[in-house]
Design a protein around this motif. Structure first.
Motif, PDB file in Angstrom:
ATOM      1  N   ALA A 120     -32.792  34.609  44.898  1.00  0.00           N
ATOM      2  CA  ALA A 120     -31.829  33.510  44.826  1.00  0.00           C
ATOM      3  C   ALA A 120     -32.607  32.230  44.600  1.00  0.00           C
ATOM      4  CB  ALA A 120     -31.021  33.428  46.124  1.00  0.00           C
ATOM      5  N   GLY A 121     -32.043  31.330  43.817  1.00  0.00           N
ATOM      6  CA  GLY A 121     -32.753  30.092  43.537  1.00  0.00           C
ATOM      7  C   GLY A 121     -31.860  28.877  43.634  1.00  0.00           C
ATOM      8  N   ASP A 122     -32.494  27.757  43.848  1.00  0.00           N
ATOM      9  CA  ASP A 122     -31.837  26.458  43.761  1.00  0.00           C
ATOM     10  C   ASP A 122     -32.787  25.572  42.961  1.00  0.00           C
ATOM     11  OD1 ASP A 122     -33.777  25.293  45.471  1.00  0.00           O
ATOM     12  OD2 ASP A 122     -32.560  25.627  47.254  1.00  0.00           O
ATOM     13  N   PRO A 123     -32.482  24.296  42.768  1.00  0.00           N
ATOM     14  CA  PRO A 123     -33.353  23.481  41.917  1.00  0.00           C
ATOM     15  C   PRO A 123     -34.800  23.352  42.397  1.00  0.00           C
ATOM     16  CG  PRO A 123     -31.231  22.436  42.149  1.00  0.00           C
ATOM     17  CD  PRO A 123     -31.243  23.599  43.091  1.00  0.00           C
ATOM     18  N   SER A 124     -35.084  23.621  43.651  1.00  0.00           N
ATOM     19  CA  SER A 124     -36.449  23.408  44.140  1.00  0.00           C
ATOM     20  C   SER A 124     -37.236  24.684  44.435  1.00  0.00           C
ATOM     21  CB  SER A 124     -36.419  22.540  45.404  1.00  0.00           C
ATOM     22  OG  SER A 124     -35.732  23.217  46.434  1.00  0.00           O
ATOM     23  N   THR A 140     -37.241  29.358  44.712  1.00  0.00           N
ATOM     24  CA  THR A 140     -36.670  30.694  44.613  1.00  0.00           C
ATOM     25  C   THR A 140     -37.067  31.428  45.881  1.00  0.00           C
ATOM     26  OG1 THR A 140     -36.720  30.794  42.205  1.00  0.00           O
ATOM     27  CG2 THR A 140     -36.823  32.892  43.366  1.00  0.00           C
ATOM     28  N   ARG A 159     -40.847  32.778  49.772  1.00  0.00           N
ATOM     29  CA  ARG A 159     -40.396  31.519  49.172  1.00  0.00           C
ATOM     30  C   ARG A 159     -41.367  31.132  48.061  1.00  0.00           C
ATOM     31  NH1 ARG A 159     -36.285  29.362  51.570  1.00  0.00           N
ATOM     32  NH2 ARG A 159     -35.765  29.895  53.706  1.00  0.00           N
ATOM     33  N   THR A 184     -37.883  27.018  40.118  1.00  0.00           N
ATOM     34  CA  THR A 184     -36.868  27.985  39.744  1.00  0.00           C
ATOM     35  C   THR A 184     -36.472  27.733  38.305  1.00  0.00           C
ATOM     36  OG1 THR A 184     -34.809  29.036  40.456  1.00  0.00           O
ATOM     37  CG2 THR A 184     -34.856  26.639  40.501  1.00  0.00           C
ATOM     38  N   PRO A 195     -33.582  33.284  38.769  1.00  0.00           N
ATOM     39  CA  PRO A 195     -34.617  33.120  39.799  1.00  0.00           C
ATOM     40  C   PRO A 195     -35.781  34.095  39.655  1.00  0.00           C
ATOM     41  CG  PRO A 195     -32.536  33.855  40.781  1.00  0.00           C
ATOM     42  CD  PRO A 195     -32.272  33.572  39.343  1.00  0.00           C
TER      43      PRO A 195
END
Length: 132
Positions: free
Chosen positions: A67-71, A73, A97, A101, A105
């Motif tokens: 799973a990823g977000d802007p900062s 994965t 961690r 990303t 991801p």
């Protein structure tokens, strides 16, 4: 289900593990992770059975997701160790961690990240086998 120790009468030098095909991870990364697991197992003195369907003391089913977000994965993993009757006797789980990303991801996951996951999984397998 609680983790159980290997039977005391088992000679750990004769124990073997067969990793089933990994679930949830793209094929190219699954191949890299499988290779890293094999390398780590060799370093830790664990015997892996590499032929599909070959006999082994334990089978290991691996499940991964990312799973990823802007900062960052995060790769989540679960490896279930099952005996020959299919009963789960150990579960290894965790997450890794990773900075950065992209749309997918999995694209942020490097071979170094996979080597860290492999190391953690194999070290915990070896510790369980030797009841540390």
């Amino acid at each position: 289900m609680a983790t159980t120790a290997p039977p005391r009468h088992v000679d750990t030098s004769k124990v073997s593990f067969a990793f089933e095909p990994l679930t949830g991870i793209p094929g190219n990364l699954a191949d890299q992770l499988s290779e890293s697991i094999g390398n780590e197992a060799s370093k830790q003195g664990l015997t892996l059975v590499r032929r599909v369907g070959a006999e082994s003391t334990y089978r290991v089913n691996g499940y991964l997701s990312a799973a990823g977000d802007p900062s960052e994965t995060v790769v989540f993993y679960v490896f279930d160790v099952v005996d020959n009757s299919g009963r789960r006797v150990n579960r290894i789980s965790g997450s890794e961690r990773i900075s950065g990303t992209s749309g997918d991801p999995w694209q942020a996951v490097s071979s170094t990240d996979l080597e860290r996951i492999a190391n953690r999984v194999v070290v915990r397998l070896e510790a369980w086998l030797n009841r540390r």
